[in-house]
Scaffold this motif. Structure first.
Motif, PDB file in Angstrom:
ATOM      1  N   THR A 121      19.895  -3.763 -17.653  1.00  0.00           N
ATOM      2  CA  THR A 121      19.984  -2.325 -17.428  1.00  0.00           C
ATOM      3  C   THR A 121      19.710  -2.045 -15.952  1.00  0.00           C
ATOM      4  O   THR A 121      18.818  -2.643 -15.344  1.00  0.00           O
ATOM      5  N   SER A 122      20.481  -1.148 -15.364  1.00  0.00           N
ATOM      6  CA  SER A 122      20.268  -0.774 -13.963  1.00  0.00           C
ATOM      7  C   SER A 122      19.391   0.466 -13.894  1.00  0.00           C
ATOM      8  O   SER A 122      19.478   1.355 -14.755  1.00  0.00           O
ATOM      9  N   LEU A 123      18.554   0.539 -12.860  1.00  0.00           N
ATOM     10  CA  LEU A 123      17.593   1.633 -12.793  1.00  0.00           C
ATOM     11  C   LEU A 123      17.056   1.801 -11.380  1.00  0.00           C
ATOM     12  O   LEU A 123      17.195   0.918 -10.530  1.00  0.00           O
ATOM     13  N   TYR A 124      16.467   2.958 -11.157  1.00  0.00           N
ATOM     14  CA  TYR A 124      15.654   3.195  -9.976  1.00  0.00           C
ATOM     15  C   TYR A 124      14.197   3.148 -10.397  1.00  0.00           C
ATOM     16  O   TYR A 124      13.821   3.700 -11.433  1.00  0.00           O
ATOM     17  N   VAL A 125      13.397   2.485  -9.601  1.00  0.00           N
ATOM     18  CA  VAL A 125      11.962   2.376  -9.889  1.00  0.00           C
ATOM     19  C   VAL A 125      11.185   2.944  -8.710  1.00  0.00           C
ATOM     20  O   VAL A 125      11.433   2.582  -7.556  1.00  0.00           O
ATOM     21  N   THR A 126      10.258   3.816  -9.012  1.00  0.00           N
ATOM     22  CA  THR A 126       9.306   4.302  -8.010  1.00  0.00           C
ATOM     23  C   THR A 126       7.981   3.624  -8.281  1.00  0.00           C
ATOM     24  O   THR A 126       7.486   3.637  -9.427  1.00  0.00           O
ATOM     25  N   ALA A 127       7.412   3.001  -7.237  1.00  0.00           N
ATOM     26  CA  ALA A 127       6.208   2.208  -7.474  1.00  0.00           C
ATOM     27  C   ALA A 127       5.435   2.002  -6.185  1.00  0.00           C
ATOM     28  O   ALA A 127       5.966   2.125  -5.082  1.00  0.00           O
ATOM     29  N   GLY A 146       0.796  -1.225   0.000  1.00  0.00           N
ATOM     30  CA  GLY A 146       0.000   0.000   0.000  1.00  0.00           C
ATOM     31  C   GLY A 146       0.826   1.272   0.000  1.00  0.00           C
ATOM     32  O   GLY A 146       0.286   2.367  -0.144  1.00  0.00           O
ATOM     33  N   GLU A 147       2.153   1.134   0.143  1.00  0.00           N
ATOM     34  CA  GLU A 147       3.026   2.306   0.180  1.00  0.00           C
ATOM     35  C   GLU A 147       3.709   2.500  -1.178  1.00  0.00           C
ATOM     36  O   GLU A 147       3.896   1.548  -1.942  1.00  0.00           O
ATOM     37  N   THR A 148       4.080   3.738  -1.447  1.00  0.00           N
ATOM     38  CA  THR A 148       4.899   4.042  -2.613  1.00  0.00           C
ATOM     39  C   THR A 148       6.361   4.056  -2.170  1.00  0.00           C
ATOM     40  O   THR A 148       6.723   4.765  -1.229  1.00  0.00           O
ATOM     41  N   VAL A 149       7.174   3.252  -2.852  1.00  0.00           N
ATOM     42  CA  VAL A 149       8.570   3.082  -2.454  1.00  0.00           C
ATOM     43  C   VAL A 149       9.484   3.265  -3.663  1.00  0.00           C
ATOM     44  O   VAL A 149       9.022   3.354  -4.807  1.00  0.00           O
ATOM     45  N   ARG A 150      10.764   3.274  -3.377  1.00  0.00           N
ATOM     46  CA  ARG A 150      11.784   3.384  -4.431  1.00  0.00           C
ATOM     47  C   ARG A 150      12.767   2.239  -4.252  1.00  0.00           C
ATOM     48  O   ARG A 150      13.182   1.936  -3.122  1.00  0.00           O
ATOM     49  N   GLN A 198       3.372  -1.601  -8.802  1.00  0.00           N
ATOM     50  CA  GLN A 198       2.660  -0.793  -9.793  1.00  0.00           C
ATOM     51  C   GLN A 198       3.543   0.431 -10.060  1.00  0.00           C
ATOM     52  O   GLN A 198       3.599   1.366  -9.271  1.00  0.00           O
ATOM     53  N   VAL A 199       4.259   0.371 -11.177  1.00  0.00           N
ATOM     54  CA  VAL A 199       5.314   1.349 -11.453  1.00  0.00           C
ATOM     55  C   VAL A 199       4.733   2.727 -11.749  1.00  0.00           C
ATOM     56  O   VAL A 199       3.757   2.871 -12.497  1.00  0.00           O
ATOM     57  N   LYS A 200       5.379   3.744 -11.160  1.00  0.00           N
ATOM     58  CA  LYS A 200       4.996   5.136 -11.402  1.00  0.00           C
ATOM     59  C   LYS A 200       6.082   5.906 -12.146  1.00  0.00           C
ATOM     60  O   LYS A 200       5.793   6.824 -12.897  1.00  0.00           O
ATOM     61  N   ASP A 201       7.338   5.512 -11.902  1.00  0.00           N
ATOM     62  CA  ASP A 201       8.427   6.250 -12.566  1.00  0.00           C
ATOM     63  C   ASP A 201       9.637   5.330 -12.717  1.00  0.00           C
ATOM     64  O   ASP A 201       9.843   4.398 -11.906  1.00  0.00           O
ATOM     65  N   ILE A 202      10.429   5.570 -13.755  1.00  0.00           N
ATOM     66  CA  ILE A 202      11.648   4.805 -14.027  1.00  0.00           C
ATOM     67  C   ILE A 202      12.779   5.782 -14.287  1.00  0.00           C
ATOM     68  O   ILE A 202      12.653   6.698 -15.120  1.00  0.00           O
ATOM     69  N   GLU A 203      13.879   5.594 -13.576  1.00  0.00           N
ATOM     70  CA  GLU A 203      15.090   6.396 -13.787  1.00  0.00           C
ATOM     71  C   GLU A 203      16.229   5.451 -14.152  1.00  0.00           C
ATOM     72  O   GLU A 203      16.684   4.666 -13.319  1.00  0.00           O
TER      73      GLU A 203
END
Length: 431
Positions: free
Chosen positions: A68-74, A14-18, A89-94
């Motif tokens: 590929t290496s990345l940060y995911v916010t989800a 239920g939380e948004t994490v990175r 549930q992905v919100k952003d990809i860096e």
């Protein structure tokens, strides 16, 4: 926003994490992309929905390359199909670093190719699972010996003598002296046991044995306990309790890894002390009954013989009281027979062979001196070792467990080369 690892996700539903991760695999279907993410602690699926993230991020998700290496916010959501019970549930990809033309793709590769790329092969799901099981065996080893009053001792890797002769040792020069890479820390641990009672070591050992079987490595790791005032029968009890402990620890703490490897858990669940015992004499008789007419009393057992004996049990089995002539100089003779010694090899089930060799040690000074002479060893190199028998000698016993064979057996892996991060084999020193 909290940055977490995959194994922590069940606590953040239920939380948004990175997270920081690598792309293990991906697929897309219309307006949804599925990213298989790994971060070393585990694997999780990230779901990228175009209408949620927008055109730019969705295009990035579809075009991203394996590893590929990345940060995911989800957002972490529950998913019963996942091994951790969650998905993202992905919100952003860096993107951190785009990997292109990663050599190990989701298809079959030959063993030599994979061994040449061992530094990358470690990233795969199977290899990840094996390394986690290896780590758990090491962790539970320290746990067992510390709970039971053992002290960790670190014997030298460079030695001037050998516990079992120098024919299979790697020779080097130690300034103006001859030295060898250690094939066992046993002799030094015996000395330490006279100071600290119960000790153990965990470290690398080296055998210059030109063998290519699935059970052999040139460099491997050994767990070697030594125990003062402990005789042969008591040592067997410690061995079976230790092996049962590490098996049960893996079952308890590595269920996902065992599942990923397809391990038959029922075969491990029955591994409880005590273990069956068979004498060398009876083992020879058994092998003759099974049609192994090539082996005679006084021969050492090979892989087919050990496998045949193991198949008669569904537990590890001790083979005890081997002939004196095929065992090292330091083993205590049987009190009623001069042709066998107080020793045992522990044979793992399912064809994995010997995982432990152990014995009661000679502690009579004159007998030890005689054995050193009979084996044509340089007595001056063993003068310090003879002091163990000269000053306050006591009955003592010890054993050595080969880590890689044990990992192979518990994880169900066929070849020991997959049970060590960077294997050293007869024709392989790379990478």
């Amino acid at each position: 926003m909290k940055t977490i690892m995959i194994h922590e996700m069940p606590d953040h539903v239920g939380e948004t994490v990175r997270i920081g991760a690598w792309i293990a695999n991906k697929r897309s279907s219309g307006k949804i992309a599925f990213l298989q993410l790994r971060d070393g602690s585990g694997f999780v699926q990230g779901v990228v929905v175009k209408e949620v993230v927008g055109e730019e991020i969705f295009a990035k998700a579809k075009s991203i390359h394996q590893e590929t290496s990345l940060y995911v916010t989800a957002e972490v959501t529950e998913d019963e199909r996942s091994s951790f019970g969650v998905e993202l549930q992905v919100k952003d990809i860096e993107i951190i670093h785009e990997a292109v033309d990663y050599p190990i793709t989701p298809k079959e590769h030959g063993t030599e190719f994979l061994m040449d790329h061992r530094h990358l092969w470690l990233r795969s799901r199977k290899q990840h699972a094996i390394m986690k099981i290896r780590d758990e065996i090491i962790r539970s080893t320290y746990e067992f010996f510390h709970i039971n009053g053992f002290v960790k001792i670190d014997p030298p890797i460079l030695t001037g003598s050998s516990p079992e002769g120098t024919s299979e040792l790697f020779h080097t020069k130690y300034f103006d002296e001859d030295a060898y890479l250690s094939q066992s820390g046993q002799l030094y641990l015996e000395a330490a046991a006279m100071a600290l009672g119960k000790v153990f070591s965990f470290g690398p050992t080296f055998r210059a044995e030109k063998s290519k079987t699935r059970r052999h490595l040139i460099e491997f790791w050994m767990i070697e306990p030594e125990m003062a005032f402990v005789q042969h029968a008591e040592s067997l009890e410690v061995q079976e309790q230790y092996v049962a402990h590490i098996v049960q620890s893996v079952l308890q703490n590595c269920p996902l890894e065992l599942e990923r490897l397809g391990r038959d858990l029922s075969k491990l669940e029955k591994i409880q002390a005590p273990f069956p015992r068979i004498t060398y004499d009876d083992a020879i008789k058994f092998l003759h009954e099974k049609g192994f007419d090539d082996i005679v009393w006084g021969d050492d057992f090979g892989a087919p013989h050990e496998t045949a004996i193991a198949e008669n049990y569904d537990m590890p089995v001790f083979i005890t009281h081997y002939p004196t002539g095929i065992k090292p100089f330091y083993m205590q003779p049987h009190p009623d027979r001069d042709d066998v010694v107080l020793c045992a090899d522990l044979i793992a089930p399912e064809g994995y062979g010997e995982i432990i060799g152990g014995s009661e040690r000679i502690y009579d000074y004159e007998m030890m001196k005689q054995r050193i002479q009979e084996h044509n060893l340089d007595e001056s190199a063993y003068e310090w070792y003879l002091d163990i028998c000269k000053f306050g000698a006591v009955p003592h016993s010890g054993f050595g467990l080969g880590l890689e064979r044990t990992v192979a057996w518990i994880s169900g892996v066929e070849h020991v080369r997959e049970t060590i991060p960077f294997p050293r084999l007869l024709n392989r020193l790379y990478p």
